[in-house]
Design a protein around this motif. Structure first.
Motif, mmCIF file in Angstrom:
data_model
loop_
_atom_site.group_PDB
_atom_site.id
_atom_site.type_symbol
_atom_site.label_atom_id
_atom_site.label_comp_id
_atom_site.label_asym_id
_atom_site.label_seq_id
_atom_site.Cartn_x
_atom_site.Cartn_y
_atom_site.Cartn_z
ATOM 1 N N ALA A 27 0.828 -1.206 0.000
ATOM 2 C CA ALA A 27 0.000 0.000 0.000
ATOM 3 C C ALA A 27 0.867 1.262 0.000
ATOM 4 O O ALA A 27 0.568 2.227 -0.717
ATOM 5 N N LYS A 28 1.953 1.254 0.773
ATOM 6 C CA LYS A 28 2.860 2.414 0.783
ATOM 7 C C LYS A 28 3.489 2.617 -0.588
ATOM 8 O O LYS A 28 3.590 3.752 -1.075
ATOM 9 N N ALA A 29 3.924 1.532 -1.203
ATOM 10 C CA ALA A 29 4.555 1.634 -2.526
ATOM 11 C C ALA A 29 3.552 2.136 -3.560
ATOM 12 O O ALA A 29 3.895 2.966 -4.412
ATOM 13 N N GLN A 30 2.316 1.660 -3.485
ATOM 14 C CA GLN A 30 1.298 2.107 -4.429
ATOM 15 C C GLN A 30 0.969 3.586 -4.217
ATOM 16 O O GLN A 30 0.766 4.329 -5.180
ATOM 17 N N ALA A 31 0.940 4.025 -2.950
ATOM 18 C CA ALA A 31 0.675 5.434 -2.662
ATOM 19 C C ALA A 31 1.816 6.308 -3.195
ATOM 20 O O ALA A 31 1.572 7.381 -3.769
ATOM 21 N N ALA A 32 3.056 5.852 -3.027
ATOM 22 C CA ALA A 32 4.201 6.607 -3.548
ATOM 23 C C ALA A 32 4.146 6.683 -5.070
ATOM 24 O O ALA A 32 4.439 7.740 -5.661
ATOM 25 N N LEU A 33 3.765 5.585 -5.713
ATOM 26 C CA LEU A 33 3.643 5.576 -7.173
ATOM 27 C C LEU A 33 2.554 6.541 -7.621
ATOM 28 O O LEU A 33 2.745 7.303 -8.581
ATOM 29 N N GLN A 34 1.426 6.535 -6.924
ATOM 30 C CA GLN A 34 0.334 7.441 -7.290
ATOM 31 C C GLN A 34 0.753 8.897 -7.110
ATOM 32 O O GLN A 34 0.458 9.751 -7.948
ATOM 33 N N GLU A 35 1.481 9.172 -6.035
ATOM 34 C CA GLU A 35 1.971 10.532 -5.793
ATOM 35 C C GLU A 35 2.946 10.951 -6.898
ATOM 36 O O GLU A 35 2.900 12.083 -7.387
ATOM 37 N N CYS A 36 3.792 10.025 -7.308
ATOM 38 C CA CYS A 36 4.739 10.305 -8.381
ATOM 39 C C CYS A 36 4.000 10.593 -9.687
ATOM 40 O O CYS A 36 4.381 11.504 -10.437
ATOM 41 N N ARG A 37 2.970 9.843 -9.961
ATOM 42 C CA ARG A 37 2.190 10.073 -11.187
ATOM 43 C C ARG A 37 1.513 11.435 -11.156
ATOM 44 O O ARG A 37 1.426 12.125 -12.187
ATOM 45 N N THR A 38 1.030 11.829 -9.990
ATOM 46 C CA THR A 38 0.425 13.149 -9.847
ATOM 47 C C THR A 38 1.467 14.236 -10.107
ATOM 48 O O THR A 38 1.193 15.222 -10.807
#
Length: 150
Positions: A27-38
């Motif tokens: 979940a942390k990795a997915q949140a970091a990826l989503q933040e990076c995409r933003t």
């Protein structure tokens, strides 16, 4: 009858704990990826806006220092976008690794669950047999006492 006890319960609890930890890491990795995409989207929007401003400035005419300032700004935004893309690729790899880790620990936990279920079913069969045996003995005792009374 004694209560069902799974001897490997501590191991099962440990595997469940590891699974929860792996889920949180994913979940942390997915949140970091989503933040990076933003951030990547914002970076692209800033870059497009700077290019439009530069083009409109070129049409109106601008001084050399202004031209260099815009060029440097756009180069900086391009570099930022490039780094964000590289970071996104790295984070995608991290997410994939975390997903694989989660799959491994989930398989381990599920195998323990299956073993526990199998042992519980064996326990139920064994207790059912013992209860049937006790019931048969009571019925035999009752029958023999009825025969003696007659």
């Amino acid at each position: 009858m004694k209560k069902f006890q799974f001897r490997l319960e501590p191991v099962l609890k440990l595997r469940k704990y590891k699974e929860r930890m792996a889920q949180m890491e994913l979940a942390k990795a997915q949140a970091a990826l989503q933040e990076c995409r933003t951030m990547l989207e914002k970076s692209k929007i800033q870059e497009e806006s700077a290019r439009r401003d530069w083009d409109s400035g070129l049409q109106k005419g601008m001084w050399e220092t202004e031209f260099r300032m815009y060029a440097d700004h756009i180069r900086g935004l391009e570099l930022q976008t490039k780094r964000t893309v590289e970071n996104e690729l790295r984070l995608q790899d991290v997410v994939e690794q975390r997903r694989e880790d989660l799959m491994k620990v989930t398989v381990g936990r599920k195998s323990m669950d299956l073993l526990r279920d199998e042992r519980f079913n064996q326990y139920l069969l064994e207790t059912g047999r013992m209860e049937q045996k006790e019931t048969d003995e009571l019925a035999n005792l009752h029958r023999s006492s009825q025969e003696r009374l007659e």
